[in-house]
Design a protein around this motif. Structure first.
Motif, short mmCIF file in Angstrom:
data_model
loop_
_atom_site.label_atom_id
_atom_site.label_comp_id
_atom_site.label_asym_id
_atom_site.label_seq_id
_atom_site.Cartn_x
_atom_site.Cartn_y
_atom_site.Cartn_z
N VAL B 59 0.87 -1.26 0.20
CA VAL B 59 -0.03 -0.08 0.04
C VAL B 59 0.81 1.23 0.18
CG1 VAL B 59 -2.13 -0.88 0.87
CG2 VAL B 59 -0.37 -0.27 2.50
N GLY B 60 1.90 1.11 -0.69
CA GLY B 60 2.79 2.51 -0.96
C GLY B 60 3.74 2.52 0.17
N GLY B 61 4.20 1.71 1.01
CA GLY B 61 5.34 2.04 1.88
C GLY B 61 4.78 2.31 3.36
N PRO B 62 5.73 1.92 4.19
CA PRO B 62 5.09 1.97 5.83
C PRO B 62 4.66 3.34 6.01
CG PRO B 62 7.41 1.40 5.58
CD PRO B 62 7.12 1.48 4.14
N ASP B 86 -8.42 3.40 -1.17
CA ASP B 86 -7.59 4.21 -1.89
C ASP B 86 -8.14 5.62 -2.21
OD1 ASP B 86 -9.21 3.49 -4.16
OD2 ASP B 86 -7.84 3.96 -5.51
N ASN B 87 -7.56 6.65 -2.63
CA ASN B 87 -7.90 7.88 -2.64
C ASN B 87 -9.22 7.92 -3.64
OD1 ASN B 87 -6.28 8.68 -0.76
ND2 ASN B 87 -5.02 10.14 -2.01
N PHE B 176 -10.82 -3.74 -5.18
CA PHE B 176 -12.07 -3.71 -6.02
C PHE B 176 -11.89 -2.29 -6.25
CE2 PHE B 176 -14.04 -1.43 -2.31
CZ PHE B 176 -13.04 -2.17 -1.09
N GLY B 177 -12.83 -1.55 -7.24
CA GLY B 177 -12.70 -0.17 -7.45
C GLY B 177 -13.90 0.02 -8.50
N LYS B 186 -6.32 -0.03 -6.53
CA LYS B 186 -7.58 0.03 -6.20
C LYS B 186 -7.62 -0.15 -4.44
CE LYS B 186 -9.18 -0.82 -10.31
NZ LYS B 186 -10.10 0.30 -10.77
N SER B 187 -8.85 -0.21 -4.01
CA SER B 187 -8.94 -0.32 -2.59
C SER B 187 -8.48 -1.83 -2.36
CB SER B 187 -10.46 0.14 -1.93
OG SER B 187 -10.49 1.39 -2.42
#
Lengths: 160, 208
Positions: B59-62, B86-87, B176-177, B186-187
């Protein structure tokens, strides 16, 4: 030029100045910074659980637990020339990230309690802490100064 | 036979868990779609077995700031469902419910946060319903709890659960998205069963 040594989850490392020990995004985990100012050696451990005796296969990774992780950190520092009687401690983490985690299972709080008790038993003085509450923390521990810098989303940067 | 460690699982187990995830997510996505009046895309779930330090990378790093939501599950199956929204997802929800644009996490008020909890609740209920009717196991879900913080700190919650039994975490990762979204990220809805519960699941489904 400072060199930053990253310490992952359930890991530990030691350094001498100008080394900086860092661990990212502590949630319920606790970051233990030990500092021997006399011998200029610092160490940082990122523990996940309070007690290795509660685990079924603890021997797999002893750095995961407060008791065995702290013991190994002390031994590693001693191996580099530090002495137990000169060590002081600063700790951070032990948060409860989600409210649904039932109070009785509040692992963050149990981690902090376990670490404090262990430090007391080793007669290591705890000189600063930033623990509990409900937010994640990143720790930078500067071995030269002994300053533990705690970064979080809500509180920004705090130097301890 | 009872498995003590996730390293002992074979590809067949992974297939079974993937299928469970697929059915669960299918149901959850249907609920989300009717709730939101939007088309929802799902991907084939991934069963991931990861080291503690690898999870946050997903999810993009800690230190990436994310919105996480935790729902505890108990009954015959114990574990947790963790969402990482996600955003793009957050923006869509803000738009549909409040007619607002999403700019930053700090600006979300309590009402808006509780809308996300409600979505999580509805999705988790449908997910768990599907699991429950397929396996005949009784599964309860807790009230959702929301947390906006560093991804590493949020994802350490399932890690700690697994740290009692091993060095790795098993989770069923369903992404999902909303349909037509250009965003590739996606989330994620992550189901994290405890080791004992995994054994119970396999036993119930006749997988040894």
């Amino acid at each position: 030029m400072q060199s930053v040594i990253n310490i992952g989850i359930s890991d530990l490392n030691v350094a001498s100045p100008p080394g900086v020990l860092a661990t990212y995004a502590l949630g319920s985990c606790v970051g233990i910074c030990l500092h021997d100012r006399t011998h200029n050696i610092g160490g940082l451990a990122h523990i996940m659980l309070p007690d290795s005796r509660e685990a079924s296969n603890a021997s797999e990774n002893l750095r995961r637990y407060a008791d065995t992780g702290l013991a190994e950190l002390i031994e590693t520092m001693k191996g580099k020339g530090a002495s137990l009687s000169c060590m002081t401690a600063k700790i951070a983490g032990g948060a409860q990230m989600f409210q649904t985690q039932l109070k009785t299972f509040n692992i963050g709080e149990r981690n902090v309690e376990a670490v404090k008790k262990l430090l007391y038993n080793y007669r290591i003085r705890l000189i600063a802490e930033d623990t509990g509450s409900n937010y994640g923390r990143t720790v930078f521990f500067d071995v030269a100064t002994g300053v533990m810098q705690v970064k979080s989303v809500t509180k920004g940067i705090v130097n301890l | 036979m009872a498995y003590k460690n996730i390293d002992e699982l074979n590809p067949m187990h992974v297939d079974v868990l993937t299928e469970l995830g697929n059915i669960g997510t299918g149901n959850a996505a249907t609920s989300l779609a009717s709730f939101m009046g939007r088309e929802v895309d799902i991907n084939v779930p991934n069963v991931r077995i990861l080291g503690f330090n690898e999870i946050a990378e997903y999810v993009g790093g800690p230190e990436n700031i994310v919105m996480g939501m935790l729902i505890k599950i108990d009954g015959d199956i114990n574990g947790m469902i963790l969402y990482v929204f996600d955003n793009d997802f957050i923006e869509n929800v803000m738009n549909v419910f409040f007619g607002k644009k999403f700019s930053s996490f700090e600006e979300l008020d309590e009402m808006e946060k509780s809308a996300f909890c409600e979505i999580g609740n509805i999705m988790a209920s449908s997910y768990v319903n599907a699991l429950s009717s397929m396996t005949g196991l009784f599964i309860n879900i807790s009230i959702p709890s929301l947390c906006i913080d560093m991804a590493g700190a949020i994802l350490s919650v399932p890690s700690i659960e697994f740290a009692r039994v091993g060095n790795k975490v098993l989770f069923i990762d369903d992404s999902f998205g909303f349909g037509g979204s250009s965003d590739k990220v996606k989330s994620n809805m992550i189901l994290v069963p405890e080791m004992d519960s995994l054994n119970k699941l396999f036993e119930k489904l006749g997988v040894m």
